[in-house]
Write a protein that holds these residues in place. Structure first.
Motif, short mmCIF file in Angstrom:
data_model
loop_
_atom_site.label_atom_id
_atom_site.label_comp_id
_atom_site.label_asym_id
_atom_site.label_seq_id
_atom_site.Cartn_x
_atom_site.Cartn_y
_atom_site.Cartn_z
N ASN A 47 91.74 12.08 80.63
CA ASN A 47 91.49 11.08 81.67
C ASN A 47 92.75 10.29 82.01
O ASN A 47 93.03 10.04 83.19
N VAL A 48 93.50 9.90 81.00
CA VAL A 48 94.72 9.12 81.23
C VAL A 48 95.77 9.99 81.95
O VAL A 48 96.43 9.54 82.89
N SER A 49 95.92 11.21 81.50
CA SER A 49 96.90 12.10 82.12
C SER A 49 96.57 12.32 83.59
O SER A 49 97.47 12.30 84.45
N ARG A 50 95.31 12.49 83.90
CA ARG A 50 94.90 12.69 85.29
C ARG A 50 95.15 11.42 86.11
O ARG A 50 95.63 11.49 87.26
N ALA A 51 94.88 10.26 85.51
CA ALA A 51 95.08 8.99 86.21
C ALA A 51 96.57 8.73 86.47
O ALA A 51 96.95 8.25 87.54
N LEU A 52 97.41 9.05 85.51
CA LEU A 52 98.85 8.88 85.69
C LEU A 52 99.39 9.79 86.78
O LEU A 52 100.18 9.39 87.63
N HIS A 53 98.94 11.03 86.76
CA HIS A 53 99.38 11.99 87.77
C HIS A 53 98.92 11.55 89.16
O HIS A 53 99.67 11.69 90.15
N ALA A 54 97.73 10.99 89.26
CA ALA A 54 97.23 10.50 90.55
C ALA A 54 98.10 9.37 91.08
O ALA A 54 98.19 9.16 92.30
N GLY A 55 98.76 8.65 90.18
CA GLY A 55 99.64 7.57 90.58
C GLY A 55 101.06 8.01 90.85
O GLY A 55 101.94 7.17 91.09
N GLY A 56 101.31 9.30 90.79
CA GLY A 56 102.63 9.82 91.12
C GLY A 56 103.53 10.10 89.95
O GLY A 56 104.69 10.50 90.13
N VAL A 57 103.04 9.93 88.72
CA VAL A 57 103.84 10.22 87.54
C VAL A 57 103.72 11.71 87.22
O VAL A 57 102.62 12.20 86.97
N LYS A 58 104.84 12.41 87.25
CA LYS A 58 104.82 13.86 87.07
C LYS A 58 105.20 14.28 85.64
O LYS A 58 104.95 15.41 85.25
N VAL A 59 105.82 13.36 84.88
CA VAL A 59 106.29 13.70 83.53
C VAL A 59 105.56 12.83 82.51
O VAL A 59 105.52 11.61 82.64
N LEU A 60 104.97 13.46 81.51
CA LEU A 60 104.25 12.76 80.45
C LEU A 60 104.87 13.09 79.10
O LEU A 60 105.24 14.23 78.85
N GLU A 61 104.97 12.08 78.25
CA GLU A 61 105.34 12.31 76.85
C GLU A 61 104.14 11.99 75.98
O GLU A 61 103.81 10.83 75.77
N ILE A 62 103.46 13.02 75.53
CA ILE A 62 102.28 12.85 74.67
C ILE A 62 102.74 12.99 73.23
O ILE A 62 103.22 14.04 72.82
N THR A 63 102.59 11.92 72.48
CA THR A 63 103.14 11.89 71.13
C THR A 63 102.22 12.52 70.10
O THR A 63 101.01 12.70 70.32
N LEU A 64 102.82 12.83 68.96
CA LEU A 64 102.07 13.38 67.83
C LEU A 64 101.66 12.28 66.85
O LEU A 64 101.47 12.54 65.67
N ARG A 65 101.54 11.07 67.35
CA ARG A 65 101.17 9.94 66.49
C ARG A 65 99.69 9.94 66.12
O ARG A 65 99.27 9.20 65.24
N THR A 66 98.90 10.74 66.84
CA THR A 66 97.48 10.85 66.51
C THR A 66 97.11 12.33 66.42
O THR A 66 97.84 13.20 66.91
N SER A 67 95.94 12.59 65.86
CA SER A 67 95.50 13.98 65.68
C SER A 67 95.13 14.63 67.01
O SER A 67 94.99 15.85 67.08
N ALA A 68 94.97 13.83 68.05
CA ALA A 68 94.58 14.38 69.35
C ALA A 68 95.78 14.92 70.12
O ALA A 68 95.60 15.56 71.17
N GLY A 69 96.99 14.69 69.63
CA GLY A 69 98.20 14.98 70.39
C GLY A 69 98.32 16.40 70.91
O GLY A 69 98.49 16.62 72.12
N LEU A 70 98.22 17.39 70.04
CA LEU A 70 98.47 18.77 70.46
C LEU A 70 97.44 19.27 71.46
O LEU A 70 97.80 19.90 72.46
N GLU A 71 96.17 18.98 71.23
CA GLU A 71 95.15 19.44 72.18
C GLU A 71 95.26 18.68 73.50
O GLU A 71 95.00 19.25 74.58
N ALA A 72 95.64 17.40 73.43
CA ALA A 72 95.84 16.63 74.66
C ALA A 72 96.98 17.21 75.48
O ALA A 72 96.91 17.25 76.72
N ILE A 73 98.02 17.69 74.82
CA ILE A 73 99.12 18.35 75.51
C ILE A 73 98.63 19.61 76.21
O ILE A 73 98.95 19.87 77.37
N GLU A 74 97.82 20.37 75.49
CA GLU A 74 97.32 21.63 76.06
C GLU A 74 96.49 21.37 77.31
O GLU A 74 96.67 22.03 78.34
#
Length: 211
Positions: free
Chosen positions: A27-54
């Motif tokens: 949801n956050v990635s989609r919202a950021l992209h809708a605002g014109g942000v094309k580059v995301l840095e999704i960190t490995l600070r949580t267990s959701a990181g890798l699947e969120a990247i995918e």
């Protein structure tokens, strides 16, 4: 595959993201992209990181998803397999550098001191992340580093806000900034994705990226 030099010039702000769940990440990635942000840095600070990247990597053709908080060599291969197009580390070791090379993951390495910078330059890096930027000296530190390292470009990250970002972006050796202010905790807790999009839109127009 884009290079780090190409990636950091896709927008003035790279949001630094840590998700509590994969669904929140989508949801956050989609919202950021809708605002014109094309580059995301999704960190490995949580267990959701890798699947969120995918998931984020499949949201749009023009989205560029990177993995953040690389602290171990094996993170590079794991992130590349999940779909990450670049990596960001808080620091740099020879093993992390080699692992990124081996799996073909463009890396934006973190530095904080002149010694860190010299090591990164010896490995061939021309763009680095100053981290943590504010704690390391902020604007004054970057101005001072421009003397001995005139050809080096920085993506300062850590403690930067919407109010201070323009001052960083005005420096000749800053190509973009990293920040977490695009995803305030209150907005995420309320699932207020419209607010995330609003902040992303404002961040995307902060300043033109430098050549």
């Amino acid at each position: 595959m884009k290079t780090v030099s190409e990636i950091v010039r896709l927008g003035p702000v790279i949001p630094v993201l840590a998700f509590e769940s994969v669904e929140q990440g989508e949801n956050v990635s989609r919202a950021l992209h809708a605002g014109g942000v094309k580059v995301l840095e999704i960190t490995l600070r949580t267990s959701a990181g890798l699947e969120a990247i995918e998931r984020a990597s499949h949201l749009a053709d023009d989205i560029v998803v990177g993995v953040g908080t690389i602290t171990k060599p094996e993170h590079c291969g794991q992130a590349k397999k999940a779909g990450a197009q670049f990596g960001v580390s808080p620091g740099l070791t020879r093993d992390i550098h080699q692992a990124a090379l081996d799996c073909g993951l463009p890396l934006l390495p973190g530095v904080m001191t002149p010694t860190d910078i010299i090591q990164a330059m010896e490995f061939g890096y021309e763009i680095v992340k100053l981290f943590p930027a504010q704690q390391a000296g902020g604007l004054a530190m970057l101005q001072a580093l421009n003397g001995p390292f005139p050809g080096l470009k920085f993506c300062p990250t850590g403690g930067i806000t919407a109010e201070t970002a323009p001052s960083f972006l005005a420096l000749p050796n800053v190509v973009c900034v990293g920040g977490s202010w695009l995803t305030p905790k209150a907005a995420l807790a309320a699932q207020n994705w419209e607010e995330v999009t609003r902040l992303a839109r404002a961040a995307s127009t902060l300043a033109p990226t430098r050549t």
